[in-house]
Scaffold this active site. Structure first.
Site, PDB file in Angstrom:
ATOM      1  N   TYR A 157       0.790  -1.117  -0.049  1.00  0.00           N
ATOM      2  CA  TYR A 157      -0.041   0.007  -0.028  1.00  0.00           C
ATOM      3  C   TYR A 157       0.962   1.136   0.148  1.00  0.00           C
ATOM      4  O   TYR A 157       1.981   1.146   0.191  1.00  0.00           O
ATOM      5  CB  TYR A 157      -1.045  -0.034   1.157  1.00  0.00           C
ATOM      6  N   ARG A 189       8.039   4.403  -4.392  1.00  0.00           N
ATOM      7  CA  ARG A 189       8.459   3.287  -3.067  1.00  0.00           C
ATOM      8  C   ARG A 189       7.409   2.234  -3.636  1.00  0.00           C
ATOM      9  O   ARG A 189       7.369   1.158  -3.422  1.00  0.00           O
ATOM     10  CB  ARG A 189       8.236   4.165  -1.869  1.00  0.00           C
ATOM     11  N   ARG A 218      -7.297 -20.215  -2.854  1.00  0.00           N
ATOM     12  CA  ARG A 218      -6.414 -20.110  -1.973  1.00  0.00           C
ATOM     13  C   ARG A 218      -5.348 -21.292  -1.801  1.00  0.00           C
ATOM     14  O   ARG A 218      -5.595 -22.517  -1.858  1.00  0.00           O
ATOM     15  CB  ARG A 218      -7.232 -20.349  -0.516  1.00  0.00           C
ATOM     16  N   LYS A 224       6.274  -1.901   1.810  1.00  0.00           N
ATOM     17  CA  LYS A 224       5.468  -1.343   2.371  1.00  0.00           C
ATOM     18  C   LYS A 224       4.028  -2.429   2.225  1.00  0.00           C
ATOM     19  O   LYS A 224       3.223  -2.052   1.560  1.00  0.00           O
ATOM     20  CB  LYS A 224       5.055  -0.005   1.872  1.00  0.00           C
ATOM     21  N   GLU A 236      11.525   2.075  14.685  1.00  0.00           N
ATOM     22  CA  GLU A 236      10.836   3.173  14.070  1.00  0.00           C
ATOM     23  C   GLU A 236       9.179   2.925  14.803  1.00  0.00           C
ATOM     24  O   GLU A 236       9.124   2.197  15.741  1.00  0.00           O
ATOM     25  CB  GLU A 236      10.474   2.953  12.687  1.00  0.00           C
ATOM     26  N   LEU A 241      10.878   0.940   7.468  1.00  0.00           N
ATOM     27  CA  LEU A 241      10.530   1.613   6.140  1.00  0.00           C
ATOM     28  C   LEU A 241      11.073   2.598   5.919  1.00  0.00           C
ATOM     29  O   LEU A 241      11.596   3.620   7.059  1.00  0.00           O
ATOM     30  CB  LEU A 241       9.089   1.771   6.407  1.00  0.00           C
ATOM     31  N   HIS A 300      -0.812 -21.351  -1.324  1.00  0.00           N
ATOM     32  CA  HIS A 300       0.464 -20.245  -0.954  1.00  0.00           C
ATOM     33  C   HIS A 300       1.133 -19.781  -2.136  1.00  0.00           C
ATOM     34  O   HIS A 300       1.234 -18.611  -2.089  1.00  0.00           O
ATOM     35  CB  HIS A 300       1.195 -20.781   0.302  1.00  0.00           C
TER      36      HIS A 300
HETATM   37  N1  PMP Z   1       7.177   3.591   9.115  1.00  0.00           N
HETATM   38  C1  PMP Z   1       6.065   3.000   9.147  1.00  0.00           C
HETATM   39  C2  PMP Z   1       5.983   1.488   9.776  1.00  0.00           C
HETATM   40  C3  PMP Z   1       4.912   3.311   8.776  1.00  0.00           C
HETATM   41  O1  PMP Z   1       3.946   2.711   8.450  1.00  0.00           O
HETATM   42  C4  PMP Z   1       4.951   4.738   8.165  1.00  0.00           C
HETATM   43  C5  PMP Z   1       3.934   5.246   7.511  1.00  0.00           C
HETATM   44  N2  PMP Z   1       3.278   4.747   6.296  1.00  0.00           N
HETATM   45  C6  PMP Z   1       6.335   5.416   8.191  1.00  0.00           C
HETATM   46  C7  PMP Z   1       7.221   4.742   8.756  1.00  0.00           C
HETATM   47  C8  PMP Z   1       6.350   6.693   7.623  1.00  0.00           C
HETATM   48  O2  PMP Z   1       6.654   6.637   6.219  1.00  0.00           O
HETATM   49  P1  PMP Z   1       5.948   8.050   5.254  1.00  0.00           P
HETATM   50  O3  PMP Z   1       6.901   9.166   5.820  1.00  0.00           O
HETATM   51  O4  PMP Z   1       6.510   7.413   3.761  1.00  0.00           O
HETATM   52  O5  PMP Z   1       4.630   8.242   5.366  1.00  0.00           O
END
Ligand code: PMP
Length: 287
Positions: free
Chosen positions: A33, A52, A100, A149, A182, A207, A102
């Site tokens: 996403y 991304r 379904r 993501k 994070e 991320l 895997h």
């Molecule tokens: N880390 C995680 C786990 C996230 O879900 C997000 C938000 N999508 C971020 C960092 C921040 O990323 P961005 O600045 O691209 O929104």
């Protein structure tokens, strides 16, 4: 105002928009996403999020559902149909619908595409940011490819719920070495005792935030010192300032970590300045 969602080629009333029960996004979290902030009907950090997205798809060998231009048109049309001037637009792409099993489905299974948009109250958000937010810490129990993501967000959901239950806004995740990776939906930052800006490096399992990258550019432009180096929870508690970044929270000051007050308990000047600069630039460059 009635909301509309885009699902696989159709703009449907939000309450009637559905995907198949055997969509691999639902069955396996086999999808990715992206999220863009909307300023005056335009999308912030447009290219960064788009780049991304395609990287996430390629890493998982999910076919591109359409080209960049077509996807951009769908995002903008969803924003327009929902009359979002200021808010947020979400895009999910999954490997599609198949019996379904895997392994990746064989043959021509089209990826599924969902786009939703909603308005946000920027005045209320601004008031929140001026007060600063509390964060708690949680063990980082996620998989090893947090650079992708993925819609597989269960560990993030549990961390955020733990934060909510403790009256905090965000949970910072901590690896087995005691270092902050994070937030559950944000990147984590401090201004350390020496006045250096610190955030986890992208060799780590995090991320690569688009807002993080934009803020790094601002830091350089401001002549501030950046040290892309891990910090411990203890270092964070002793920091001059702390803040989080994301497409939806921009730059939001953190005023406590696990109940320990950061600085004087008020949002720090660097965090507030970076928020202002980020918002200015995001608005100006939104496309
Ligand atoms: N880390 C995680 C786990 C996230 O879900 C997000 C938000 N999508 C971020 C960092 C921040 O990323 P961005 O600045 O691209 O929104």
């Amino acid at each position: 105002m009635s909301r509309v969602a885009y699902v696989n080629g159709v703009y449907a009333p939000h309450g009637e928009a559905v995907i198949h029960v055997e969509d691999r996004g639902f069955q396996f979290a086999d999808g990715v996403y992206e999220v863009w902030s909307v300023f005056d009907g335009r999308l912030a950090d447009f290219d960064g999020h788009m780049d991304r997205l395609f990287r996430s798809l390629d890493e998982l060998k999910i076919a591109h559902p359409m080209g960049r231009g077509a996807l951009a048109a769908v995002l903008r049309e969803t924003v327009r149909r929902n009359r979002v001037r200021n808010g947020i637009v979400y895009l999910q792409v999954t490997r599609g619908t198949a019996r379904r099993d895997h392994p990746f489905p064989s043959g021509d299974v089209a990826p599924s595409v969902v786009v939703t948009a909603r308005s946000m109250n920027r005045t209320a958000m601004e008031a929140g940011a001026r007060k600063g937010v509390a964060v708690i810490t949680q063990p980082d129990i996620r998989w090893g490819r947090c650079d992708i993501k993925s819609v597989g967000l269960l560990a993030n959901v549990l961390a955020k719920q733990a934060a909510k239950e403790r009256g905090a806004y965000e949970a910072w995740m901590v690896d087995e070495m005691g270092l902050v990776t994070e937030g559950s939906s944000t990147n984590a930052w401090i201004v350390d005792k020496d006045g250096k800006l610190r955030t986890r490096d992208t060799q780590a399992n995090i991320l690569r935030g688009i807002t993080r990258a934009a803020v790094m550019t601002l830091i350089a432009e401001q002549g501030l010192e950046l040290d892309e180096r891990p910090f411990s929870v203890e270092e964070a508690k002793q920091a001059r300032e702390a803040f989080i970044t994301s497409a939806s929270a921009y730059v939001t000051p953190v005023v406590s970590i696990d109940g320990a007050t950061i600085g004087d308990g008020k949002p720090g000047p660097i965090a507030l300045r970076l928020r202002e600069l980020y918002l200015e630039k995001a608005r100006d460059e939104a496309a």
